[in-house]
Motif scaffolding. Sequence first.
Motif, short mmCIF file in Angstrom:
data_model
loop_
_atom_site.label_atom_id
_atom_site.label_comp_id
_atom_site.label_asym_id
_atom_site.label_seq_id
_atom_site.Cartn_x
_atom_site.Cartn_y
_atom_site.Cartn_z
N LYS A 1 -13.16 13.37 -2.52
CA LYS A 1 -11.96 13.11 -3.32
C LYS A 1 -10.73 12.81 -2.45
O LYS A 1 -9.93 11.95 -2.78
N TRP A 22 -6.66 4.58 -17.91
CA TRP A 22 -5.75 3.79 -17.07
C TRP A 22 -5.98 2.29 -17.24
O TRP A 22 -5.06 1.49 -17.05
N CYS A 79 1.52 2.72 -4.66
CA CYS A 79 0.37 3.60 -4.48
C CYS A 79 0.70 4.68 -3.48
O CYS A 79 1.20 4.40 -2.39
N GLY A 86 -3.57 10.35 -17.70
CA GLY A 86 -4.29 11.46 -17.08
C GLY A 86 -5.60 11.67 -17.79
O GLY A 86 -5.84 11.13 -18.88
N ARG A 87 -6.50 12.47 -17.19
CA ARG A 87 -7.85 12.62 -17.74
C ARG A 87 -7.89 13.56 -18.94
O ARG A 87 -8.74 13.43 -19.81
N SER A 97 -9.66 7.29 -6.15
CA SER A 97 -9.47 6.30 -7.22
C SER A 97 -8.38 5.27 -6.90
O SER A 97 -8.13 4.37 -7.70
N HIS A 98 -7.73 5.37 -5.74
CA HIS A 98 -6.64 4.45 -5.41
C HIS A 98 -7.10 3.00 -5.43
O HIS A 98 -6.44 2.14 -6.02
N VAL A 150 -0.23 6.56 -13.22
CA VAL A 150 -1.54 7.19 -13.35
C VAL A 150 -1.53 8.45 -12.48
O VAL A 150 -1.38 8.37 -11.27
N GLY A 151 -1.68 9.61 -13.13
CA GLY A 151 -1.56 10.90 -12.45
C GLY A 151 -0.21 11.52 -12.74
O GLY A 151 0.80 10.82 -12.80
N VAL A 186 0.48 4.58 -8.82
CA VAL A 186 -0.78 5.31 -8.65
C VAL A 186 -0.52 6.62 -7.93
O VAL A 186 -0.21 6.63 -6.73
N CYS A 187 -0.67 7.73 -8.64
CA CYS A 187 -0.42 9.07 -8.09
C CYS A 187 -1.66 9.95 -8.20
O CYS A 187 -1.55 11.17 -8.36
N THR A 188 -2.83 9.34 -8.10
CA THR A 188 -4.09 10.05 -8.24
C THR A 188 -4.63 10.46 -6.88
O THR A 188 -4.13 10.00 -5.85
#
Length: 394
Positions: A176, A57, A94, A35-36, A77-78, A2-3, A71-73
Amino acid sequence: MVGYAFMGAAHSQAWRTVNRVFELPLHVRMTAVCGRDEANVAAAAARLGWQEHTTDWRSLVTRDDIDLIDVCTPGDSHAEIAIAALAAGKHVLCEKPLANTITEAREMAAAAARAEANGVRSMCGFNYRRVPAVTLMRRMVADGRIGDIRHIRAVYLQDWITDPQFPLVWRLQKDKAGSGALGDIGAHIIDLTQFVSGQRITGVTALTETFVKERPLPQASSGLSASTEENGGSGTATGPVTVDDAALFLARLDGGAIATYEATRFATGRKNGLRVEINGSRGSVAFDFERMNELEFYDATEPSGEQGFTRILVTEPDHPYLSAWWPPGHGIGYEHAFTHQARDLVEAIATGGEPTPSFTDALQVQLVLDAVIRSAGHGSGWTDVEPILAEVAA
């Protein structure tokens, strides 16, 4: 995964490479990236080597053909992603820092402890631990080569936001990112020094500063290397910077060492200046990431006429991780630490081992960050690091 931006690209390089370099009991298949933005994530999937892409996700954590969520956001959002993945029985990697608050970090560590009882593994991505010279540094300290540790001196210096016209990217927004230089790069030197020394920070006195308090609003996605022009940062609309630009603190560690830490993104001329030096009763050892294939070692037990800092070139096959790479003298780079991280996690999953740093280890770093913030917010007064709750540590 994710990311897919800076960290996503680094992690993708590792997943693409790990089975081609190391003999592992499991094979990594890069199934899907999330991704978004549909168009951007589709392009990233093709560029980075992922079989599929999605903008949801949640769909990944329910799939039977996915075993691990990376998890690379941004930090906000972690917790949600990692906790949901662990509850679904997925292993989790993460990125650091673990979360934006200690409440979230405690929840993540507790979720990881529950999942571990069912054979589900988790790791926080402090990649600098996996630089061979750093791992060798830890080994030398543990073997008593520098004796009893007295001083730890750590800095992480960057300059990528010295221009006041650099846009207000997500890393400069507290909601963020959680914090600024402190959490982004200060977390690295906190983890690295504790890893190398085998000691944990127990208390701090700190100060933080935000030098540029308003910045132009960005008009496009931004990364660490993005220029003002690329991101439309020269417009008239601005927004507040809500994180620190620099953080400095003194610390005591539980093994008796005293330490100094500095993390800043305003050190003009310094691009990725991470340096750690440890002074002991028998010698000293120092690491500088901008010379990442080297260590400096001073042996005070040698005759006085022969003493002096020795340069150790960390490229030998008996140095950590390096038997899988190149002949002696052929250096490695930044991306290799992520490959070593992937290797260690895959091996732990395959063998039932406990990957490190665990979410509990990362929670402890988060507690240090929190103590720094509290100290800086109360006139730099001495502030103890909160203990890890017993139920989490268990």
